[in-house]
Design an enzyme around this catalytic site. Structure first.
Site, PDB file in Angstrom:
ATOM      1  N   LEU A  38      30.266  65.666  17.741  1.00 50.53           N
ATOM      2  CA  LEU A  38      30.787  66.089  19.047  1.00 50.53           C
ATOM      3  C   LEU A  38      31.984  65.223  19.410  1.00 50.53           C
ATOM      4  CD1 LEU A  38      30.375  67.779  21.689  1.00 50.53           C
ATOM      5  CD2 LEU A  38      29.052  65.834  22.537  1.00 50.53           C
TER       6      LEU A  38
ATOM      7  N   HIS B 252      28.299  53.575  23.161  1.00 46.63           N
ATOM      8  CA  HIS B 252      29.721  53.329  23.394  1.00 46.63           C
ATOM      9  C   HIS B 252      30.078  53.890  24.775  1.00 46.63           C
ATOM     10  CE1 HIS B 252      34.065  53.882  22.887  1.00 46.63           C
ATOM     11  NE2 HIS B 252      34.006  53.096  21.820  1.00 46.63           N
TER      12      HIS B 252
END
Length: 344
Positions: free
Chosen positions: A125, A229
């Site tokens: 993605l 992240h």
């Protein structure tokens, strides 16, 4: 209009541009044209029914139908780990105790695992940062659920998604630095690239086979176990709203969380339904954004449309019908976004 469609061979240059913007840690989208071309071919052969389940993988792109720009990609692996082992760490506990000394220690421990073998995986993605607006991220991520709902028999009962772990702009991963590098003797970016280009034999050859006490890692590495992240936080939130949960499995490279859900408990799959479509001018009103998908396996399309999610007859414009490759009287799949997910 933004539309999701199956990947095509002509998309390779657009995917190379996307890959150049990902930074380290998105293993399945390497900036390597041969690898991306092979991935596209594998997706095409999957749609054509030419591959065994162990090799099947679908790839979709987000396209601006007016300009042909491709600013996003997403994918589904049908069944992971049936050819090459699919590794992660299970974060468990080992207890060391002595009644005689009155000592009791419950120690967080990493166990090498293949527990998700055979699961379907949401992967790859990525949305160009310049296009992260107007619901594009929701459309890109959730379109896969519309495909899985329409073609449920193609997928397994459990769905997993590996989230990118904590890595800085220079490619520094605290988890890798404290653990992986000691066994692999290479930088994170090198290991990530090898894995992304299909050269995975080194993992089985060099992985530590014994449980690892997390207390032996640096504090910085311990702190990022199961964390994502910063750019991945929105993607994690999207999946968690759909029912995905972190069950104490993490990536072997960067320590990012693996989320999982039973496929039939995914909100968008469970609540999506088929309605008849008609051409016309959609009613005006403060309607929520909904995912609308056709049921055409080889020419699958998904768009966002503002409409009443409870309608039995969906009114779409000629342009929307064209984007969906549908005609009046066809049945389409409909589900609203989560209430808190805004597209404006």
């Amino acid at each position: 209009m933004m539309v999701i469609r199956p990947v095509e061979r002509s998309d390779v240059s657009a995917l190379m541009q996307l890959a150049s913007k990902t930074g380290d840690g998105l293993t399945s989208l390497p900036a390597n044209e041969a690898t991306l071309s092979a991935r596209i071919e594998r997706a095409i052969k999957t749609w054509q029914g030419e591959l065994p389940k162990s090799e099947q993988g679908y790839v979709f792109v987000l396209e601006d139908s007016e300009t042909g720009t491709v600013p996003g990609i997403c994918a589904i692996e049908v069944a992971v780990g049936l050819n090459d082992p699919w590794y992660n760490y299970r974060v468990g506990t080992l207890v060391h105790a002595s009644k005689e000394l009155n000592v009791y220690n419950a120690l967080p421990t990493l166990f090498l695992s293949n527990d998700h073998t055979g699961s379907s995986e949401l992967c790859t993605l990525f949305l160009d940062p310049d296009w992260r607006k107007e619901g594009n991220g929701y459309l890109l991520s959730k379109s896969r659920f519309m495909f899985m709902a329409a073609f449920r028999d193609k997928f397994n009962d459990k769905v997993v998604a590996e989230m990118r772990g904590v890595i800085d702009e220079h490619g520094y991963s605290p988890f890798w630095q404290s653990l992986g590098k000691r066994f692999f003797s290479m930088d994170f970016s090198r290991a990530d690239f090898l894995c992304g280009t299909g050269q995975k034999a080194f993992i089985a050859e060099l992985m530590p086979k014994h449980p690892i006490y997390t207390h032996f890692l640096s504090q910085e590495a311990q702190d990022v176990i199961g964390q994502v992240h910063p750019q991945t936080a929105p993607a994690r939130a999207v999946l968690e709203k759909e029912g995905f949960r972190y069950r104490n499995y993490i990536d072997i490279f960067d320590g990012g969380p693996t989320l999982e859900c039973d496929i039939d408990r995914v909100r968008a799959i469970r609540k999506s339904r088929l309605v008849e479509v008609a051409e016309g001018q959609p009613a005006q009103g403060d309607f929520p954004a909904c995912l609308v998908a056709n049921e055409n396996y080889h020419h699958f399309r998904v768009v966002l449309a503002r409409t009443d999610p409870a309608t039995e007859r969906l009114i779409l414009t000629a342009a929307q019908l064209d984007a969906l490759k549908c005609h009046a009287g066809d049945r389409v799949r409909l589900v609203r976004l989560c209430a808190e997910e805004k597209t404006a």
